[in-house]
Scaffold this motif. Structure first.
Motif, short mmCIF file in Angstrom:
data_model
loop_
_atom_site.label_atom_id
_atom_site.label_comp_id
_atom_site.label_asym_id
_atom_site.label_seq_id
_atom_site.Cartn_x
_atom_site.Cartn_y
_atom_site.Cartn_z
N UNK A 19 1.06 -1.16 0.07
CA UNK A 19 -0.10 0.05 0.00
C UNK A 19 1.06 1.38 -0.13
N UNK A 20 0.27 2.35 -0.31
CA UNK A 20 1.04 3.46 -0.15
C UNK A 20 1.43 3.85 1.21
N UNK A 21 2.64 4.45 1.27
CA UNK A 21 3.23 4.67 2.62
C UNK A 21 3.64 6.09 2.87
N UNK A 22 3.95 6.62 4.01
CA UNK A 22 4.23 7.98 4.27
C UNK A 22 5.67 8.20 4.86
N UNK A 23 6.34 9.43 4.31
CA UNK A 23 7.76 9.70 4.68
C UNK A 23 7.63 10.05 6.19
N UNK A 24 8.82 9.89 6.64
CA UNK A 24 8.89 10.00 8.17
C UNK A 24 9.08 11.29 8.47
N UNK A 25 9.72 12.18 7.72
CA UNK A 25 10.15 13.79 8.47
C UNK A 25 8.66 14.39 7.86
N UNK A 26 8.27 14.60 6.64
CA UNK A 26 7.43 15.75 6.24
C UNK A 26 5.93 14.95 6.06
N UNK A 27 5.88 13.59 6.37
CA UNK A 27 4.68 12.74 6.35
C UNK A 27 3.81 12.98 4.78
N UNK A 28 4.75 12.83 3.64
CA UNK A 28 4.37 12.97 2.24
C UNK A 28 4.00 11.55 1.81
N UNK A 29 2.87 11.44 1.06
CA UNK A 29 2.70 10.16 0.52
C UNK A 29 3.68 9.59 -0.52
N UNK A 30 3.78 8.46 -0.27
CA UNK A 30 4.75 7.58 -1.26
C UNK A 30 4.04 6.56 -1.79
N UNK A 31 3.73 6.95 -3.22
CA UNK A 31 2.71 5.88 -3.76
C UNK A 31 3.46 4.45 -3.95
N UNK A 32 2.67 3.27 -4.02
CA UNK A 32 3.05 2.07 -4.17
C UNK A 32 3.26 2.06 -5.76
N UNK A 33 4.30 1.41 -6.14
CA UNK A 33 4.43 1.06 -7.80
C UNK A 33 3.56 0.26 -8.23
N UNK A 34 2.76 1.12 -9.26
CA UNK A 34 1.59 0.34 -10.07
C UNK A 34 0.38 0.88 -9.43
N UNK A 35 0.45 1.41 -8.13
CA UNK A 35 -0.95 2.05 -7.71
C UNK A 35 -1.48 3.25 -7.97
N UNK A 36 -2.75 3.42 -7.72
CA UNK A 36 -3.52 4.77 -8.02
C UNK A 36 -3.48 5.02 -9.57
N UNK A 37 -3.57 4.28 -10.31
CA UNK A 37 -3.37 4.35 -11.85
C UNK A 37 -4.45 5.36 -12.36
N UNK A 38 -5.49 5.73 -11.65
CA UNK A 38 -6.43 6.85 -12.19
C UNK A 38 -6.28 8.04 -11.34
N UNK A 39 -5.43 7.96 -10.21
CA UNK A 39 -5.71 9.33 -9.38
C UNK A 39 -4.14 9.58 -9.13
N UNK A 40 -3.07 9.26 -9.97
CA UNK A 40 -1.86 9.56 -9.29
C UNK A 40 -1.51 10.92 -9.53
N UNK A 41 -2.14 11.65 -10.66
CA UNK A 41 -1.76 13.12 -10.73
C UNK A 41 -2.58 13.98 -9.73
N UNK A 42 -3.68 13.55 -9.30
CA UNK A 42 -4.26 14.36 -7.95
C UNK A 42 -3.31 13.95 -6.93
N UNK A 43 -2.96 12.81 -6.73
CA UNK A 43 -2.04 12.53 -5.43
C UNK A 43 -0.84 13.17 -5.54
#
Length: 178
Positions: A2-26
């Motif tokens: 699943x997507x995860x979040x960075x430790x310092x700024x809590x930013x989304x790290x998308x999983x490989x191949x995930x969010x295929x229809x919403x990657x631009x928004x994310x």
């Protein structure tokens, strides 16, 4: 995975191949949060409790992610403003009313007291909030010092708080008789 979040700024790290229809928004949301961390200004309203915790959260706008903290509100005593315990640089201004200081600190760590009406550069080192400009604690000027078109040839050395006035009084040394 699943997507995860960075430790310092809590930013989304998308999983490989995930969010295929919403990657631009994310991705756009993440870019906006990076902008907050570099140049964003949070208008923080301290609620006059002993410890006001800056808002924080994964993948959402939060006070603690911003580079600049403008801490307002009415204080009736010196209070703490609590930031996350992760490395981050802040420019913090105590814009509260009531005449009291606020200390920017982590939950269990030490902090830096910001007097009412003052602005300072600090950073969290992952444990404590420390002064970001401590290299200015000791200032030594050697040789000639020119101010307002007047050159002073004596060395000026000092520690702590030194103020050079905008209208200094200059004393001309007595020279020996010719």
């Amino acid at each position: 995975m699943a997507d995860s979040f960075t430790d310092l700024l809590l930013l989304r790290q998308q999983e490989n191949g995930g969010n295929s229809t919403s990657w631009g928004t994310l991705l756009n949301a993440t870019v906006n949060m990076i902008e907050e961390a570099i140049a964003g200004r949070a208008a923080v309203t301290h609620d006059n409790t002993a410890n006001y915790s800056l808002t924080t959260g994964n993948d959402v706008t939060s006070e603690s992610r911003n580079a600049i903290l403008n801490i307002a509100g009415t204080l009736t005593a010196a209070r703490n403003t609590v930031c996350p315990t992760s490395s981050k640089v802040y420019i913090a201004k105590n814009a509260t009313t009531g005449g009291y200081a606020t200390t920017l600190k982590t939950t269990a760590g030490t902090g830096i007291t910001i007097p009412n009406g003052k602005t300072t550069l600090v950073f969290c080192d992952g444990t404590n909030v420390v002064m970001g400009l401590d290299w200015l604690d000791t200032l030594t000027l050697g040789g000639a010092l020119t101010y307002g078109g007047v050159t002073l040839s004596a060395a000026v050395t000092g520690t702590g708080n030194m103020v050079l006035s905008t209208s200094p009084t200059l004393v001309t040394p007595l020279l020996g008789t010719p």
